[in-house]
Design a protein around this motif. Structure first.
Motif, PDB file in Angstrom:
ATOM      1  N   VAL A  79       0.832  -1.198   0.000  1.00  0.00           N
ATOM      2  CA  VAL A  79       0.000   0.000   0.000  1.00  0.00           C
ATOM      3  C   VAL A  79       0.874   1.258   0.000  1.00  0.00           C
ATOM      4  O   VAL A  79       0.622   2.205  -0.749  1.00  0.00           O
ATOM      5  CB  VAL A  79      -0.950   0.002   1.218  1.00  0.00           C
ATOM      6  N   ARG A  80       1.901   1.256   0.841  1.00  0.00           N
ATOM      7  CA  ARG A  80       2.798   2.425   0.905  1.00  0.00           C
ATOM      8  C   ARG A  80       3.529   2.648  -0.419  1.00  0.00           C
ATOM      9  O   ARG A  80       3.788   3.784  -0.819  1.00  0.00           O
ATOM     10  CB  ARG A  80       3.818   2.236   2.029  1.00  0.00           C
ATOM     11  N   ALA A  81       3.867   1.537  -1.102  1.00  0.00           N
ATOM     12  CA  ALA A  81       4.622   1.642  -2.355  1.00  0.00           C
ATOM     13  C   ALA A  81       3.727   1.908  -3.556  1.00  0.00           C
ATOM     14  O   ALA A  81       4.225   2.197  -4.652  1.00  0.00           O
ATOM     15  CB  ALA A  81       5.417   0.351  -2.585  1.00  0.00           C
TER      16      ALA A  81
ATOM     17  N   MET B  55      -7.134  -2.596  -1.966  1.00  0.00           N
ATOM     18  CA  MET B  55      -7.818  -3.638  -2.709  1.00  0.00           C
ATOM     19  C   MET B  55      -6.864  -4.367  -3.644  1.00  0.00           C
ATOM     20  O   MET B  55      -6.904  -5.595  -3.774  1.00  0.00           O
ATOM     21  CB  MET B  55      -8.998  -3.050  -3.487  1.00  0.00           C
ATOM     22  N   GLU B  56      -5.985  -3.638  -4.301  1.00  0.00           N
ATOM     23  CA  GLU B  56      -5.013  -4.264  -5.192  1.00  0.00           C
ATOM     24  C   GLU B  56      -4.062  -5.164  -4.414  1.00  0.00           C
ATOM     25  O   GLU B  56      -3.764  -6.295  -4.833  1.00  0.00           O
ATOM     26  CB  GLU B  56      -4.214  -3.196  -5.934  1.00  0.00           C
ATOM     27  N   ALA B  57      -3.588  -4.678  -3.247  1.00  0.00           N
ATOM     28  CA  ALA B  57      -2.657  -5.465  -2.427  1.00  0.00           C
ATOM     29  C   ALA B  57      -3.317  -6.752  -1.929  1.00  0.00           C
ATOM     30  O   ALA B  57      -2.708  -7.828  -1.942  1.00  0.00           O
ATOM     31  CB  ALA B  57      -2.157  -4.631  -1.254  1.00  0.00           C
TER      32      ALA B  57
ATOM     33  N   LEU C  31      -4.143 -12.785  -2.311  1.00  0.00           N
ATOM     34  CA  LEU C  31      -5.055 -13.918  -2.411  1.00  0.00           C
ATOM     35  C   LEU C  31      -4.859 -14.737  -3.684  1.00  0.00           C
ATOM     36  O   LEU C  31      -5.568 -15.705  -3.915  1.00  0.00           O
ATOM     37  CB  LEU C  31      -6.506 -13.415  -2.366  1.00  0.00           C
ATOM     38  N   GLU C  32      -3.878 -14.357  -4.493  1.00  0.00           N
ATOM     39  CA  GLU C  32      -3.599 -15.060  -5.744  1.00  0.00           C
ATOM     40  C   GLU C  32      -2.295 -15.851  -5.607  1.00  0.00           C
ATOM     41  O   GLU C  32      -1.215 -15.288  -5.700  1.00  0.00           O
ATOM     42  CB  GLU C  32      -3.476 -14.042  -6.882  1.00  0.00           C
ATOM     43  N   PRO C  33      -2.385 -17.177  -5.327  1.00  0.00           N
ATOM     44  CA  PRO C  33      -1.171 -17.961  -5.087  1.00  0.00           C
ATOM     45  C   PRO C  33      -0.376 -18.258  -6.339  1.00  0.00           C
ATOM     46  O   PRO C  33       0.806 -18.590  -6.266  1.00  0.00           O
ATOM     47  CB  PRO C  33      -1.714 -19.262  -4.481  1.00  0.00           C
TER      48      PRO C  33
END
Length: 318
Positions: A64-66, A77-79, A84-86
């Protein structure tokens, strides 16, 4: 009500947990945000309260910070979606802006036999019935094996489901040898050429035998009856158990390596964040999620869809 609407409603308790714990962030998530330090600190508490886990929370906050996104909610949401995508390749596609829709594709087991494991009370037997209906609706032939011979009436329960769905069920005597049931079922599947066999297993033993050793034995005899099987071992996990459920998953994974996780009862918990450490710490994909008792309340898991529903962001109609 569509599946997406039920998913959004089912995640309302987790969403409320995040908003309530985050304080001011709960309001900020509805608006255009600036990346303020106090909001990030609030977000940390909120994610941990939702059972995301400390290690995964630290990684999410770092992302999120980056992030170059001006909106904190979008960055979060992106993070979460990437966590959640292994599958590294799918995660890279998402970073590039592609949005693979897992729910529109059939969740294909690699072979023909799926062992379904988990502790008592998580809904294994009902989940197997829902899986049977899911695959039959997609043209697959299905069989069930009532291998939970130690739980009173478990075999009868699966038998009733088999009758309702028109699915053959291989059963043994109550208190009998689960491995014998699995062997007979795997033999029958191979001889009949049935597409998929789902093997119900014990979640607790009423004897001195070790549960994990029993599951290993079941796996070995399936391989003897139907060489190379089972190709899939799916763990059913009750979302309400949170971090305790994750500890259970680790024990099962050590005993008989998992190839997938099915998370049930997401509509009854404020701990929906548990999906993140499941994927991150086990490295195992979530195959299906459930938000109710109806057959179609169990659906293939899609990380982006899940995150959008969690934050009550408009989801396109299926």
């Amino acid at each position: 009500m569509s599946w997406l609407e039920r998913l959004r409603d089912g995640l309302s308790r987790t969403r409320k947990q995040i908003n309530d714990t985050a304080g001011n962030l709960g309001q900020d998530l509805r608006n255009t945000l600036t990346n303020r330090l106090d909001s990030i600190e609030d977000l940390e508490y909120a994610l941990i309260a939702a059972d995301v886990g400390r290690a995964a929370t630290e990684e999410i906050l770092e992302d999120v910070r980056a992030s170059n996104k001006p909106n904190l909610q979008e960055a979060l949401m992106e993070a979460l979606t990437l966590q959640l995508e292994p599958d590294a390749r799918r995660a890279q596609f998402r970073k590039l802006g592609f949005t693979p829709d897992a729910r529109r594709a059939v969740v294909d087991p690699r072979g023909h036999v799926v062992m379904v494991i988990g502790v008592n009370g998580v809904g294994k037997t009902t989940t197997i019935a829902k899986l049977g209906q899911y695959y039959m609706e997609r043209g697959r032939s299905v069989m069930f094996a009532a291998g939970d011979t130690f739980r009173a009436a478990a075999g009868a329960q699966l038998g009733v489901w088999g009758e309702r769905l028109g699915v053959p069920v291989v059963q043994g005597p109550e208190g009998g040898d689960p491995a014998a049931v699995a062997f007979d079922a795997a033999t029958a599947r191979a001889s009949r050429g049935t597409d998929l066999l789902f093997v119900d297993t014990a979640g607790r033993l009423h004897t001195k035998h070790n549960l994990m050793e029993e599951l290993k034995k079941v796996r070995r005899v399936i391989d003897k009856a139907d060489p190379g099987e089972p190709t899939e071992v799916w763990l059913v996990l009750d979302a309400v158990t949170g971090q305790n459920g994750l500890a259970q998953a680790k024990k099962f994974h050590e005993a008989t390596p998992l190839t997938g996780v099915i998370v049930t009862k997401l509509d009854g918990t404020a701990k929906g964040g548990i999906l993140v450490p499941i994927v991150r710490e086990l490295g195992v994909p979530i195959k299906f999620i459930g938000v109710g008792e109806r057959a179609d309340d169990l659906q293939p898991f899609d990380s982006q869809e899940f995150v959008r529903a969690l934050f009550d962001v408009e989801i396109p109609k299926a």
